[in-house]
Motif scaffolding. Structure first.
Motif, PDB file in Angstrom:
ATOM      1  N   PRO A 281      44.885  33.097   3.356  1.00 30.42           N
ATOM      2  CA  PRO A 281      44.793  31.668   3.670  1.00 30.42           C
ATOM      3  C   PRO A 281      46.022  30.879   3.232  1.00 30.42           C
ATOM      4  O   PRO A 281      46.144  29.697   3.572  1.00 30.42           O
ATOM      5  CB  PRO A 281      43.547  31.220   2.904  1.00 30.42           C
ATOM      6  CG  PRO A 281      43.368  32.218   1.817  1.00 30.42           C
ATOM      7  CD  PRO A 281      43.862  33.517   2.377  1.00 30.42           C
ATOM      8  N   GLN A 411      42.436  29.188   6.708  1.00 32.82           N
ATOM      9  CA  GLN A 411      42.943  27.910   6.239  1.00 32.82           C
ATOM     10  C   GLN A 411      42.647  26.822   7.271  1.00 32.82           C
ATOM     11  O   GLN A 411      42.726  27.056   8.481  1.00 32.82           O
ATOM     12  CB  GLN A 411      44.444  27.974   5.963  1.00 32.82           C
ATOM     13  CG  GLN A 411      45.300  28.431   7.122  1.00 32.82           C
ATOM     14  CD  GLN A 411      46.764  28.560   6.727  1.00 32.82           C
ATOM     15  OE1 GLN A 411      47.486  27.578   6.636  1.00 32.82           O
ATOM     16  NE2 GLN A 411      47.207  29.800   6.497  1.00 32.82           N
ATOM     17  N   VAL A 435      31.182  31.802   3.646  1.00 32.95           N
ATOM     18  CA  VAL A 435      32.558  31.305   3.574  1.00 32.95           C
ATOM     19  C   VAL A 435      33.227  31.933   2.369  1.00 32.95           C
ATOM     20  O   VAL A 435      32.796  31.718   1.226  1.00 32.95           O
ATOM     21  CB  VAL A 435      32.580  29.763   3.476  1.00 32.95           C
ATOM     22  CG1 VAL A 435      34.014  29.257   3.417  1.00 32.95           C
ATOM     23  CG2 VAL A 435      31.835  29.131   4.644  1.00 32.95           C
ATOM     24  N   VAL A 438      38.733  30.745   1.416  1.00 38.48           N
ATOM     25  CA  VAL A 438      39.144  29.724   2.380  1.00 38.48           C
ATOM     26  C   VAL A 438      39.832  28.582   1.637  1.00 38.48           C
ATOM     27  O   VAL A 438      39.385  28.160   0.564  1.00 38.48           O
ATOM     28  CB  VAL A 438      37.930  29.191   3.165  1.00 38.48           C
ATOM     29  CG1 VAL A 438      38.280  27.919   3.927  1.00 38.48           C
ATOM     30  CG2 VAL A 438      37.414  30.259   4.119  1.00 38.48           C
TER      31      VAL A 438
END
Length: 508
Positions: A281, A411, A435, A438
């Motif tokens: 990310p 990202q 998630v 991130v």
């Protein structure tokens, strides 16, 4: 005598340099490949006598109407933001002008936009209900006024012009300078016509090289403009504007032999294979290896490796608004894989997954309606691994079907929500989102939104929030299947629907 409609249609021109969207219009196949050149100047004009093709809509109700001659009108006065865009995101230094007439200003504004890098990031010169013209820098919900000046009879026809050169942006009304200042937005982008809580008519849009552009100092209440441009191998161009009592417009361009566009079409080209695993990310955004205009949804079964080619919508897919029901650029069959693809602007409705799917290193430069929508059944699994997204007015990932979506190594910046479980779909499902790893950079409204009453869960770990220590991480709603707005019932970790601890979230 005013020119006839046929005369004006003959005078209308769209001349684009290499890499401009006009080249793609000559290609009738599904995908057009454009070969850019930095040496070409660009001239664009539109008087709407033949309609408004080539403009992408974002909000409001836009129609071609009549006000002495054909004009482009935004008629929904209560629309918070209504915009249409044309041109190329690669345009840098140029002068854009248009005639603007407010039908109803209410408490809002009507004007033009320059260097629009997304639907919510641009320089804007607008006539306001306060009887002023304001030159503004707009980034999401943040509007900074560069300068303003009083305008007499603000609801009459006025010619608005923005010159953008380097970091300097200057606004003119009827040839008189309103304001000039230094801007910090992206130094390139499309042109636009804009209203907010207002209805308005627009006409005689013209774009010329900013070099050599001059402003008149004796404006009148007319609706006339004349613009001309010529380009040669030395990259010189001139532009002029004048006002009189009639409503006519002329635009012409004479490019040199070196200012040609090359377009080829292919629906089966096999791009170079690149990364097969998700990026970090923190990875830099990739540089596009080429550009392809997509005029009809590309169906994907098996694996499509785009080789970091930029795909963008054109024709019927040329919109980047928030209207529901747009078609996607890519539609993935159950089990399909899409990887190493850049979605440029406009991106229409991005990517649709009909069943389980995998997106690896997919990059959205300017999210349109949604970046991706997941529509599989109750046991579907979807994975977004690597890549990133920017400039989403609302959602990035929309979960309409059932199953579990995993978002990892991703990202996102300047967005409304990273993930939303559909709050009012006619068929509801229990949905799960995971998630992991991130980085989300403000401005943003919230990270994820789920429906507690349907048993949705959100499991979060290694999430970094940059620029907003008060961002809502997990928002719980009471969803419905009637189409009504869902009711927000709470935020934060609860161990049942929103599953994470303080150590899973890092604020910077």
């Amino acid at each position: 005598m005013p020119p006839s409609a046929s005369d004006r249609r003959r005078r209308r021109r769209l001349v684009t340099g290499l890499g401009a969207a006009g080249a793609a219009g000559a290609v009738t196949a599904l995908v057009a490949v454009l070969v850019p050149s930095a040496s070409a100047a660009t001239v664009f004009s539109a008087d709407f006598e033949s309609g408004a093709s080539g403009w992408s809509k974002s909000g409001g109700t836009w129609v071609v109407g009549t006000d002495g001659s054909k004009v482009y009108q935004q008629t929904k006065a209560d629309s918070e933001l209504a915009r249409v865009f044309a041109g190329e995101t690669s345009w840098t230094d140029y002068s854009v002008q248009a005639k603007v007439k407010a039908i109803s200003l209410g408490s809002g504004l009507a004007g033009i936009a320059s260097r629009a890098s997304s639907a919510s990031t641009m320089y804007r010169l607008a006539l306001t209900s306060a009887g002023k013209a304001e030159l503004q820098s707009v980034k999401g919900s943040t509007v900074s006024v560069i300068g303003s000046a009083a305008v007499s009879n603000v609801t009459a026809w006025h010619t608005l012009r923005i010159d953008a050169s380097g970091s300097t942006v200057t606004g003119y009304v009827d040839g008189v300078k309103v304001a000039s200042g230094t801007g910090s937005l992206t130094a390139s982008g499309r042109i636009g016509l804009v209203t907010s809580f207002a209805s308005a008519s627009f006409d005689d849009v013209a774009v010329n090289p900013v070099t050599g552009a001059t402003a008149t100092t004796s404006p009148s209440a007319s609706k006339t403009a004349t613009a001309s441009a010529s380009a040669s191998a030395s990259k010189t161009a001139t532009a002029s504007a004048s006002a009189s009592a009639s409503k006519t417009a002329t635009a012409s361009a004479t490019p040199s032999a070196s200012k040609t566009a090359t377009a080829t079409a292919t629906a089966t080209a096999a791009p170079t294979t690149t990364s097969t695993t998700g990026t970090s990310p923190t990875a830099a955004w990739p540089t596009a290896t080429g550009s392809k205009a997509v005029t009809a949804t590309v169906a994907v079964s098996g694996t499509l490796d785009g080789g970091n080619v930029r795909y963008y919508g054109s024709g019927d897919l040329g919109g980047d608004g928030q209207e529901e029901g747009q078609d996607p650029l890519f539609k993935l069959a159950d089990g399909a894989v899409l990887k190493n693809v850049i979605l440029g602007a406009p991106a229409a409705d991005g990517v649709h997954c009909s069943g389980s799917c995998t997106l690896i290193n997919v990059w959205w430069e300017n999210v349109g309606e949604d970046a991706a929508t997941f529509k599989g059944g109750t046991s579907a699994t979807y994975t977004v691994d690597g890549g990133g997204a920017k400039s989403a007015d609302d959602k990035v990932f929309q979960h309409n079907g059932g199953g579990t979506l995993t978002i990892k190594n991703f990202q996102v910046s300047d967005f409304g929500k990273l993930y939303r479980s559909c709050g009012n779909c006619s068929t509801q499902n229990k949905r799960a989102v995971v998630v992991q790893n991130v980085i989300a950079t403000a401005p943003a409204k919230s990270l994820v939104g789920i429906n507690a009453n349907y048993g949705d869960t959100a499991t979060l770990s290694k999430v970094t929030i940059v620029g907003d220590k008060d961002l809502d991480i997990c928002v719980r709603f009471t969803g419905n299947n009637t189409g009504k707005e869902p009711t927000k019932i709470g935020t934060g970790a609860d161990g049942v629907n929103c599953k994470y601890t303080d150590s899973d979230i890092t604020f910077k």
